[in-house]
Design an enzyme around this catalytic site. Structure first.
Site, short mmCIF file in Angstrom:
data_model
loop_
_atom_site.label_atom_id
_atom_site.label_comp_id
_atom_site.label_asym_id
_atom_site.label_seq_id
_atom_site.Cartn_x
_atom_site.Cartn_y
_atom_site.Cartn_z
N LYS A 189 0.58 -1.24 0.20
CA LYS A 189 0.21 0.85 0.40
C LYS A 189 0.64 1.48 -0.09
CE LYS A 189 -3.85 0.44 -0.32
NZ LYS A 189 -4.64 0.27 -1.44
N TYR A 193 1.97 0.50 -4.50
CA TYR A 193 0.29 0.85 -5.16
C TYR A 193 0.12 2.68 -4.55
CZ TYR A 193 -1.36 -2.95 -6.68
OH TYR A 193 -1.68 -4.32 -7.34
N HIS A 196 -1.35 4.63 -5.92
CA HIS A 196 -3.08 5.91 -5.98
C HIS A 196 -2.82 7.44 -6.30
CE1 HIS A 196 -4.64 1.91 -6.50
NE2 HIS A 196 -4.19 1.38 -5.33
N GLU A 201 -0.13 0.69 -9.92
CA GLU A 201 -1.24 0.88 -11.11
C GLU A 201 -1.32 1.60 -12.38
OE1 GLU A 201 -0.32 2.72 -7.75
OE2 GLU A 201 -1.24 4.63 -7.99
N SER A 240 -7.23 -6.53 -8.82
CA SER A 240 -8.74 -5.30 -8.86
C SER A 240 -9.12 -7.21 -9.16
CB SER A 240 -8.89 -5.18 -10.53
OG SER A 240 -7.96 -4.06 -10.71
N ASP A 245 -20.58 0.59 -19.06
CA ASP A 245 -19.42 1.27 -19.72
C ASP A 245 -19.32 1.86 -20.67
OD1 ASP A 245 -16.90 1.19 -20.46
OD2 ASP A 245 -16.25 -0.30 -19.05
N ALA A 259 -13.74 1.78 -6.65
CA ALA A 259 -12.98 2.68 -7.39
C ALA A 259 -12.57 3.87 -6.25
CB ALA A 259 -13.54 3.66 -8.41
N ASP A 269 -9.87 3.85 -4.33
CA ASP A 269 -8.80 4.37 -4.44
C ASP A 269 -8.48 5.39 -5.46
OD1 ASP A 269 -8.83 2.70 -5.91
OD2 ASP A 269 -7.71 1.18 -5.49
N ALA A 321 -10.70 0.80 0.52
CA ALA A 321 -9.35 1.32 0.38
C ALA A 321 -8.40 -0.59 -0.14
CB ALA A 321 -9.08 2.70 0.63
N ASN A 322 -8.44 -0.78 0.69
CA ASN A 322 -7.88 -1.94 0.42
C ASN A 322 -8.61 -3.35 0.86
OD1 ASN A 322 -7.68 -1.55 3.09
ND2 ASN A 322 -6.25 -2.12 4.03
N MET A 323 -9.43 -3.29 -0.67
CA MET A 323 -10.23 -4.79 -0.11
C MET A 323 -9.53 -5.60 -0.08
SD MET A 323 -13.24 -3.64 -2.21
CE MET A 323 -13.82 -5.06 -1.88
N1 LIG Z 1 -10.64 -0.61 -3.17
C1 LIG Z 1 -9.86 -1.25 -3.63
O1 LIG Z 1 -9.39 -2.21 -2.74
C2 LIG Z 1 -9.82 -1.68 -4.99
C3 LIG Z 1 -9.65 -0.90 -6.07
N2 LIG Z 1 -9.09 -1.47 -7.17
C4 LIG Z 1 -9.27 0.05 -8.27
O2 LIG Z 1 -10.85 -0.05 -9.02
C5 LIG Z 1 -10.56 0.45 -10.24
C6 LIG Z 1 -11.09 -0.40 -11.21
O3 LIG Z 1 -9.90 -0.75 -11.53
P1 LIG Z 1 -9.70 -1.84 -13.07
O4 LIG Z 1 -11.33 -2.49 -13.22
O5 LIG Z 1 -8.64 -2.77 -12.88
O6 LIG Z 1 -9.74 -0.81 -14.00
P2 LIG Z 1 -9.80 -1.16 -15.36
O7 LIG Z 1 -9.22 0.52 -16.26
O8 LIG Z 1 -9.79 -2.66 -15.94
O9 LIG Z 1 -11.36 -1.24 -15.96
C7 LIG Z 1 -12.36 0.92 -15.78
C8 LIG Z 1 -13.20 0.16 -16.99
O10 LIG Z 1 -14.11 1.53 -16.24
C9 LIG Z 1 -14.68 2.37 -18.08
N3 LIG Z 1 -14.76 2.99 -18.11
C10 LIG Z 1 -13.42 4.89 -17.88
N4 LIG Z 1 -15.41 5.47 -17.22
C11 LIG Z 1 -16.36 4.92 -17.16
C12 LIG Z 1 -17.79 5.69 -17.38
N5 LIG Z 1 -18.32 6.62 -17.77
N6 LIG Z 1 -18.84 4.85 -16.88
C13 LIG Z 1 -18.40 3.12 -17.56
N7 LIG Z 1 -17.32 3.01 -17.27
C14 LIG Z 1 -16.13 3.57 -17.32
C15 LIG Z 1 -13.60 2.06 -18.50
O11 LIG Z 1 -14.32 2.30 -20.07
C16 LIG Z 1 -13.08 0.27 -18.21
O12 LIG Z 1 -13.47 -0.69 -19.24
C17 LIG Z 1 -9.56 1.44 -10.00
O13 LIG Z 1 -9.58 2.03 -9.24
C18 LIG Z 1 -9.11 -0.05 -9.01
O14 LIG Z 1 -7.18 1.13 -8.97
C19 LIG Z 1 -8.70 -2.31 -8.10
C20 LIG Z 1 -8.18 -3.62 -7.06
C21 LIG Z 1 -8.17 -3.08 -5.37
C1 LIG Z 2 -4.82 -1.93 -6.06
C2 LIG Z 2 -4.52 -1.31 -4.57
O1 LIG Z 2 -5.05 -0.94 -3.89
C3 LIG Z 2 -5.15 -2.23 -3.53
O2 LIG Z 2 -5.03 -3.76 -4.06
O3 LIG Z 2 -5.01 -3.01 -2.41
MG LIG Z 3 -6.62 0.44 -2.80
#
Ligand SMILES: NC(=O)C1=CN([C@@H]2O[C@H](COP(=O)(O)OP(=O)(O)OC[C@H]3O[C@@H](n4cnc5c(N)ncnc54)[C@H](O)[C@@H]3O)[C@@H](O)[C@H]2O)C=CC1
Ligand SMILES: CC(=O)C(=O)O
Ligand SMILES: [Mg+2]
Length: 361
Positions: free
Chosen positions: A75, A94, A96, A118, A134, A198, A268, A270, A299-301
């Site tokens: 992190k 990471y 962010h 990232e 993800s 999307d 999202a 993060d 933020a860190n699922m």
């Molecule tokens: N909270 C957590 O623990 C974690 C959070 N994440 C976060 O999850 C988020 C998504 O990551 P990924 O799926 O890997 O990204 P990705 O890039 O594979 O997918 C994102 C998608 O969002 C779409 N998009 C963009 N604008 C849009 C809109 N207005 N409406 C609908 N779709 C739209 C894009 O076209 C794309 O297909 C990132 O912010 C990532 O950092 C990832 C892993 C863990």
């Molecule tokens: C991608 C990210 O933020 C996490 O794995 O916690």
């Molecule tokens: Mg995160």
């Protein structure tokens, strides 16, 4: 090179930057690896497991940072770590940045070389060091969402899969990227009705091809989102604009369109989150309620399933850690444009698009 693996200090973060199997490859390549005592416990690795692959165990996080040319972690650094980071030290993790001005300013001040997992970006636009987390978070989003839909924890009281004679719950997924597709797969597996949205038609075509018929795709527009949130029980936020702040797709006034007890899981978060009402939460206290809508914004699922996540992370980071260690960051990044895209802050300057914009600098 001297590489340091500190123990993560973010709330309920039990992952570790490198498995013993990854450390084995580094020491085999004649690098020195310092691991903070108990850093691997949460992921099932003992200090002895690291000693067995020739790592040196140290007691404190201060020693890890002081001794190392490169820090490999999971992190973003927490405020306690800011003063420990040295000029010209490589920090590979990471970050962010777009979601934290404090972190950005602290890393600019540190003069460290900040390489963010990232934003390492493959030729096809995919993000190889974000993908496995993800995948974990997308799958977990449904597990968590299903739980918080239960009435005793203020959800609507809907069983996602339904039962014979009663229709299943409805899941709306914003973003058909890695998070979105993995979430859709889990929700469909439970028998829920899934709508996935999307703006990228290629992604919607892909989903349409590979998913069963109870997963429907819809173009993401404000009109369509407003329509869908009225009827769905669980909304997953999985959008991403690389390196930048997430677009706010659901504003505060739109919460009124949802039925009380609807659950939103903003993966999202993060990158700032795609709901206007998102604020980061922790595994200790993952949810809060605004206008009767349950918000889950951890933020860190993946930190909650470290046995799976640490291995999945080292699988993809190790080749880059080895390159950085064997060649030094400059040569490694000159020779590998994919890795070079990970550089976010260098010599106190931001070198990644989207970060400065996030703070209106
Ligand atoms: N909270 C957590 O623990 C974690 C959070 N994440 C976060 O999850 C988020 C998504 O990551 P990924 O799926 O890997 O990204 P990705 O890039 O594979 O997918 C994102 C998608 O969002 C779409 N998009 C963009 N604008 C849009 C809109 N207005 N409406 C609908 N779709 C739209 C894009 O076209 C794309 O297909 C990132 O912010 C990532 O950092 C990832 C892993 C863990
Ligand atoms: C991608 C990210 O933020 C996490 O794995 O916690
Ligand atoms: Mg995160």
């Amino acid at each position: 090179m001297v590489i340091g693996i500190p123990k993560e200090i973010k709330n309920n973060e039990s992952r570790v930057g490198m498995t013993p199997s990854g450390v084995y490859e580094l020491t085999k390549n004649k690098h020195t690896v310092f691991v903070q005592s108990t850093a691997g416990f949460g992921s099932g690795f003992s200090d002895q497991d690291y000693k067995d692959v020739s790592a040196i165990i140290v007691d404190t996080i201060e020693e890890v940072y002081a001794k190392s040319d490169m820090i490999v972690k999971v992190k973003e650094p927490i405020a306690y770590e800011y003063p420990l980071i040295k000029p010209n030290q490589i920090v590979f993790t990471y970050f962010h940045f777009a979601s934290s001005e404090d972190l950005t300013l602290a890393m600019m001040k540190s003069n460290a070389i900040c390489i963010a997992y990232e934003t390492v970006e493959d030729d096809d636009g995919s993000l190889p060091l974000l993908t496995p987390m993800s995948e974990v978070a997308g799958r977990m989003a449904i597990q968590q969402g299903a739980k918080y839909l239960e009435k005793p924890i203020k959800g609507r009281g809907v069983l996602l899969g339904g039962v014979p004679g009663v229709p299943p719950g409805k899941v709306l997924i914003l973003g058909a990227g890695v998070v979105g597709v993995q979430a859709a797969k889990m929700a469909a597996g439970l028998g829920a009705h899934v709508t996935i949205m999307d703006i990228n038609m290629k992604r919607l075509r892909y989903v349409n091809d590979v998913m069963p018929n109870h997963v429907t795709t819809e173009f993401s527009s404000e009109y369509n989102i407003r329509k869908n949130i009225k009827t769905h029980d669980l909304v997953i936020g999985g959008v991403l604009l690389k390196g930048a702040k997430a677009p706010k797709l659901i504003t505060k006034d739109m919460l009124k369109l949802m039925r009380p007890g609807t659950v939103i899981v903003d993966v999202a978060v993060d990158q700032g989150g795609c709901f206007e009402t998102t604020k980061p939460t922790t595994h200790e206290d993952p949810t809060y309620i605004i206008d009767d809508i349950v918000h889950y914004c951890v933020a860190n699922m993946p930190g909650a399933v470290p046995y799976t996540s640490t291995m999945a992370l080292t699988n993809v980071t190790l080749p880059y850690v080895l390159k950085l260690a064997n060649k030094g960051w400059k040569k490694a990044c000159e020779e590998d444009i994919i890795l070079a895209k990970g550089i976010n802050i260098l010599n106190g300057e931001i070198v990644c698009e989207g970060i400065a914009e996030a703070f209106n600098w």
